[in-house]
Design a protein around this motif. Structure first.
Motif, PDB file in Angstrom:
ATOM      1  N   GLU A 122      41.474 119.301 -59.266  1.00  0.00           N
ATOM      2  CA  GLU A 122      40.186 118.269 -59.356  1.00  0.00           C
ATOM      3  C   GLU A 122      39.708 118.267 -60.632  1.00  0.00           C
ATOM      4  O   GLU A 122      38.954 117.696 -60.960  1.00  0.00           O
ATOM      5  N   ALA A 123      39.121 119.771 -61.275  1.00  0.00           N
ATOM      6  CA  ALA A 123      38.455 119.839 -62.639  1.00  0.00           C
ATOM      7  C   ALA A 123      39.788 119.197 -63.696  1.00  0.00           C
ATOM      8  O   ALA A 123      39.358 118.197 -64.501  1.00  0.00           O
ATOM      9  N   ILE A 124      40.869 119.131 -63.961  1.00  0.00           N
ATOM     10  CA  ILE A 124      41.977 118.833 -64.264  1.00  0.00           C
ATOM     11  C   ILE A 124      42.045 116.948 -64.225  1.00  0.00           C
ATOM     12  O   ILE A 124      41.551 116.240 -65.424  1.00  0.00           O
ATOM     13  N   ASP A 125      41.697 116.515 -63.179  1.00  0.00           N
ATOM     14  CA  ASP A 125      41.520 115.393 -62.886  1.00  0.00           C
ATOM     15  C   ASP A 125      40.091 114.842 -63.890  1.00  0.00           C
ATOM     16  O   ASP A 125      40.646 113.646 -64.314  1.00  0.00           O
ATOM     17  N   ALA A 126      39.275 115.197 -63.652  1.00  0.00           N
ATOM     18  CA  ALA A 126      37.769 115.377 -63.397  1.00  0.00           C
ATOM     19  C   ALA A 126      37.576 115.682 -65.462  1.00  0.00           C
ATOM     20  O   ALA A 126      36.822 114.873 -66.212  1.00  0.00           O
ATOM     21  N   ALA A 127      38.842 115.491 -66.409  1.00  0.00           N
ATOM     22  CA  ALA A 127      38.464 116.260 -67.463  1.00  0.00           C
ATOM     23  C   ALA A 127      38.368 115.279 -68.170  1.00  0.00           C
ATOM     24  O   ALA A 127      39.551 113.923 -68.853  1.00  0.00           O
ATOM     25  N   GLU A 128      37.346 114.662 -69.137  1.00  0.00           N
ATOM     26  CA  GLU A 128      37.219 113.603 -69.680  1.00  0.00           C
ATOM     27  C   GLU A 128      37.155 114.110 -71.427  1.00  0.00           C
ATOM     28  O   GLU A 128      37.882 113.041 -72.338  1.00  0.00           O
ATOM     29  N   ARG A 129      37.326 115.617 -71.917  1.00  0.00           N
ATOM     30  CA  ARG A 129      37.671 115.730 -73.324  1.00  0.00           C
ATOM     31  C   ARG A 129      38.928 116.525 -73.280  1.00  0.00           C
ATOM     32  O   ARG A 129      40.114 116.259 -74.462  1.00  0.00           O
ATOM     33  N   SER A 130      38.450 117.443 -72.789  1.00  0.00           N
ATOM     34  CA  SER A 130      39.296 119.064 -73.392  1.00  0.00           C
ATOM     35  C   SER A 130      40.342 119.505 -71.788  1.00  0.00           C
ATOM     36  O   SER A 130      38.575 119.912 -71.180  1.00  0.00           O
ATOM     37  N   VAL A 131      41.208 120.655 -71.939  1.00  0.00           N
ATOM     38  CA  VAL A 131      41.542 121.252 -70.909  1.00  0.00           C
ATOM     39  C   VAL A 131      42.558 122.801 -71.521  1.00  0.00           C
ATOM     40  O   VAL A 131      43.570 121.809 -72.423  1.00  0.00           O
ATOM     41  N   ILE A 132      42.194 123.646 -71.543  1.00  0.00           N
ATOM     42  CA  ILE A 132      42.838 124.822 -71.946  1.00  0.00           C
ATOM     43  C   ILE A 132      43.511 125.938 -70.758  1.00  0.00           C
ATOM     44  O   ILE A 132      42.031 126.150 -69.727  1.00  0.00           O
TER      45      ILE A 132
ATOM     46  N   VAL B 209      42.819 113.176 -73.022  1.00  0.00           N
ATOM     47  CA  VAL B 209      42.495 114.479 -73.129  1.00  0.00           C
ATOM     48  C   VAL B 209      43.439 115.672 -73.952  1.00  0.00           C
ATOM     49  O   VAL B 209      44.022 115.751 -74.138  1.00  0.00           O
ATOM     50  N   ALA B 210      42.633 116.372 -74.816  1.00  0.00           N
ATOM     51  CA  ALA B 210      43.178 117.567 -75.360  1.00  0.00           C
ATOM     52  C   ALA B 210      43.596 118.339 -74.238  1.00  0.00           C
ATOM     53  O   ALA B 210      42.884 119.156 -73.755  1.00  0.00           O
ATOM     54  N   VAL B 211      44.834 118.993 -74.768  1.00  0.00           N
ATOM     55  CA  VAL B 211      45.789 119.515 -73.677  1.00  0.00           C
ATOM     56  C   VAL B 211      45.820 120.889 -73.902  1.00  0.00           C
ATOM     57  O   VAL B 211      46.694 120.474 -75.250  1.00  0.00           O
ATOM     58  N   ARG B 212      45.476 122.352 -73.935  1.00  0.00           N
ATOM     59  CA  ARG B 212      46.876 123.262 -74.308  1.00  0.00           C
ATOM     60  C   ARG B 212      46.685 124.101 -73.058  1.00  0.00           C
ATOM     61  O   ARG B 212      46.058 124.933 -72.611  1.00  0.00           O
ATOM     62  N   VAL B 213      48.276 124.345 -73.273  1.00  0.00           N
ATOM     63  CA  VAL B 213      48.797 125.693 -72.671  1.00  0.00           C
ATOM     64  C   VAL B 213      49.440 126.525 -73.200  1.00  0.00           C
ATOM     65  O   VAL B 213      50.109 126.222 -74.214  1.00  0.00           O
TER      66      VAL B 213
ATOM     67  N   LEU C 218      41.083 128.918 -66.846  1.00  0.00           N
ATOM     68  CA  LEU C 218      41.613 127.444 -66.641  1.00  0.00           C
ATOM     69  C   LEU C 218      40.583 127.262 -67.202  1.00  0.00           C
ATOM     70  O   LEU C 218      39.374 127.352 -66.676  1.00  0.00           O
ATOM     71  N   VAL C 219      39.829 126.324 -68.130  1.00  0.00           N
ATOM     72  CA  VAL C 219      38.482 126.078 -68.844  1.00  0.00           C
ATOM     73  C   VAL C 219      38.849 124.657 -68.882  1.00  0.00           C
ATOM     74  O   VAL C 219      39.690 123.725 -69.614  1.00  0.00           O
ATOM     75  N   ALA C 220      38.129 123.370 -68.282  1.00  0.00           N
ATOM     76  CA  ALA C 220      37.567 122.037 -68.396  1.00  0.00           C
ATOM     77  C   ALA C 220      36.407 121.452 -69.097  1.00  0.00           C
ATOM     78  O   ALA C 220      35.846 121.568 -68.264  1.00  0.00           O
ATOM     79  N   ASP C 221      36.673 120.835 -70.429  1.00  0.00           N
ATOM     80  CA  ASP C 221      35.743 120.362 -71.001  1.00  0.00           C
ATOM     81  C   ASP C 221      34.323 121.545 -71.410  1.00  0.00           C
ATOM     82  O   ASP C 221      33.632 120.982 -71.433  1.00  0.00           O
TER      83      ASP C 221
ATOM     84  N   ASP D  84      36.248 117.743 -78.984  1.00  0.00           N
ATOM     85  CA  ASP D  84      36.941 117.758 -77.837  1.00  0.00           C
ATOM     86  C   ASP D  84      36.682 119.284 -77.040  1.00  0.00           C
ATOM     87  O   ASP D  84      37.082 119.636 -75.569  1.00  0.00           O
ATOM     88  N   TRP D  85      36.182 120.306 -77.870  1.00  0.00           N
ATOM     89  CA  TRP D  85      36.034 121.369 -77.463  1.00  0.00           C
ATOM     90  C   TRP D  85      34.492 121.745 -77.491  1.00  0.00           C
ATOM     91  O   TRP D  85      34.526 123.131 -77.113  1.00  0.00           O
ATOM     92  N   GLY D  86      33.755 121.073 -77.285  1.00  0.00           N
ATOM     93  CA  GLY D  86      32.355 121.952 -77.420  1.00  0.00           C
ATOM     94  C   GLY D  86      32.053 122.199 -75.619  1.00  0.00           C
ATOM     95  O   GLY D  86      33.064 121.802 -74.564  1.00  0.00           O
ATOM     96  N   VAL D  87      31.115 122.706 -75.988  1.00  0.00           N
ATOM     97  CA  VAL D  87      30.588 124.024 -74.572  1.00  0.00           C
ATOM     98  C   VAL D  87      29.725 122.684 -73.922  1.00  0.00           C
ATOM     99  O   VAL D  87      28.783 122.127 -75.206  1.00  0.00           O
TER     100      VAL D  87
END
Length: 482
Positions: free
Chosen positions: A138-148, A175-179, A229-232, A288-291
């Motif tokens: 749910e959090a990844i699908d809702a992300a608009e800017r970034s996911v780590i 979305v900027a994604v880092r794994v 996991l942090v989204a947006d 993309d990586w702002g809080v």
């Protein structure tokens, strides 16, 4: 050259043995914090200088030098600095709500942890794999800017592919994604999930994966055990949950994870971003990586601190926090851990608390996924019971949760087990929480595991055949590296 080697190889081997043994022995003597550990390694190296030095190089070095390059300022969070400061918690605020002993524990955290205790946070418990993975998606699908995402195990099975597909979909919509996956944990499934993600264009790195080519051989035994996991920059997840199908279904293993919003998200993101930078050299900055802004009012519960531990500048932070909590406990210490193998320092702190009249309850799984660890744990039970603590074996499916409360006011949850690997070798992330309502939630989770649990008794332990008890003690000798 070949003739020289064939004629003088014994001499060359002797010189290498002496040189490597001397370097390894000196390193062990100068860097080990415990006398027994230093003596043990020096003894192994002296008995077999060449082989002992090689073994020491792979599993004996438990510190890694890396600069703490990432901070809120380095992540371009300057604009949030003043806002974040409004959510800081004073000693007086903790003392007013929780008493002077807990205020002292807050001061300890200020001095040993790198992150401040903040107010205005919300923390929700996720008590199953199905619930946790659904929240991830749910959090990844809702992300608009970034996911780590940072994790220890990320299997290429049904659960892993479901999360991976969401990450891939997020990447494809911009979305900027880092794994970041631990190099050991990434190989729990074959083929690895890494290829699946990289083939789809997702940026993936393995933690401590460049052991040979990256010249990190001395750090091969050091792993990231963090699950983040942090989204947006708005919602964060952490806890004990790896990503694998073993935690889903009717016969699934159990675990506990947590969803967070509020100022603490900035600290959790900073930890994952620093680990990503350590592996890749990339600093995650920019829009993309702002809080995200915080919705909660300053000064409101929960009071939460991110506690970062690892074999670097954060060595044994988790142990120091637990030691402090045990020392201020007045009524109860409740611990739930799948791998309960603390050293004598922590055991001594628990024994002292029990002798002061504190009720100390330790809940472990009746069926462990690691039989070796289960036997090693049993070797300590007799002494723990003699010192006044109680141990319960929880039935049902294996429970991987790491939960702790003190006096129904303070909680410590996250990725750390109570064993030497988590306390000294792994990179871990936990949460210190001052909140009676949250502590009640954790205690209810522990109480549920205690239904039908069997208490461990000294009579039961003594009835076990001597051969079994000896076997337990032999495995216990290797507990620092289990």
């Amino acid at each position: 050259m070949f003739e020289v080697l064939s004629s003088y190889w014994p001499h060359i081997l002797a010189v290498l043995s002496i040189a490597m043994g001397a370097v390894a022995a000196i390193h062990a003597a100068m860097t080990k914090r415990e006398v027994r550990s230093a003596l043990g390694w020096v003894g192994v190296i002296l008995l077999s200088p060449l082989l002992g030095a090689l073994i020491y190089a792979v599993v004996g070095v438990n510190r890694i030098r890396r600069k703490s390059l990432i901070s809120r300022r380095a992540l371009h969070l300057d604009e949030l600095w003043r806002t974040l400061s409004h959510y800081g918690v004073s000693r007086e605020a903790v003392e007013t709500r929780f008493g002077s002993r807990m205020a002292g524990l807050k001061t300890l955290g200020d001095r040993v942890a790198k992150h401040a205790l903040s107010s205005g946070n919300r923390i929700d418990m996720l008590s199953s794999g199905a619930e946790t993975y659904a929240a991830f998606c749910e959090a990844i699908d809702a992300a608009e800017r970034s996911v780590i995402l940072e994790t220890y195990i990320f299997d290429r099975d049904a659960a892993g592919l479901r999360v991976a597909d969401r990450l891939i979909a997020a990447h494809r919509r911009g979305v900027a994604v880092r794994v970041l996956i631990d190099a050991v944990g990434a190989r729990y499934s074959v083929p690895s999930i890494i290829g699946y993600l990289t083939d789809a264009g997702v940026a993936v790195a393995t933690f401590n994966g460049k052991v040979i080519m990256g010249l990190r051989l001395p750090y091969a035994n050091l792993r990231t055990h963090r699950k983040i996991l942090v989204a947006d920059g708005a919602v964060a997840f952490l806890g004990g949950m790896n990503i694998r199908s073993a935690f889903e279904g009717d016969e699934a293993a159990r675990d506990t994870h947590f969803r967070l919003t509020g100022p603490v998200v900035a600290d959790i993101f900073a930890v994952a971003a620093e680990d990503w930078h350590f592996e890749t050299g990339e600093i995650l900055t920019g829009a993309d990586w702002g809080v995200a802004p915080f919705a909660a009012e300053p000064g409101t519960p929960s009071f939460v601190r991110t506690v970062v531990s690892g074999p670097d500048t954060n060595l044994e932070t988790n142990q120091k926090m637990m030691m402090g909590a045990f020392s201020v406990a007045e009524k109860s210490i409740r611990i739930m851990s799948p791998y309960f193998l603390p050293d004598n320092i922590l055991l001594g702190a628990l024994a002292t608390a029990a002798r002061r009249g504190v009720t100390v309850d330790i809940v472990i799984p009746a069926q462990n996924n690691l039989a070796i660890v289960s036997h090693a744990m049993a070797a300590q039970f007799d002494q723990i019971l003699k010192d006044g603590s109680r141990i319960f074996r929880a039935g049902g499916q294996f429970d991987h949760s790491k939960l702790m409360t003190v006096d129904g006011q303070w909680s410590f949850v996250g990725s750390s087990n109570l064993d030497s690997r988590s306390l000294r070798l792994n990179f871990e992330i936990d949460l210190e929480v001052f909140d009676t309502a949250f502590a009640a939630t954790i205690e209810a989770r522990i109480d549920a595991s205690l239904e039908g649990a069997e208490p461990v008794t000294q009579e039961e332990l003594r009835r076990r055949p001597f051969v079994y008890r000896l076997f337990d003690r032999v495995l216990w000798l290797g507990s620092p590296y289990l």
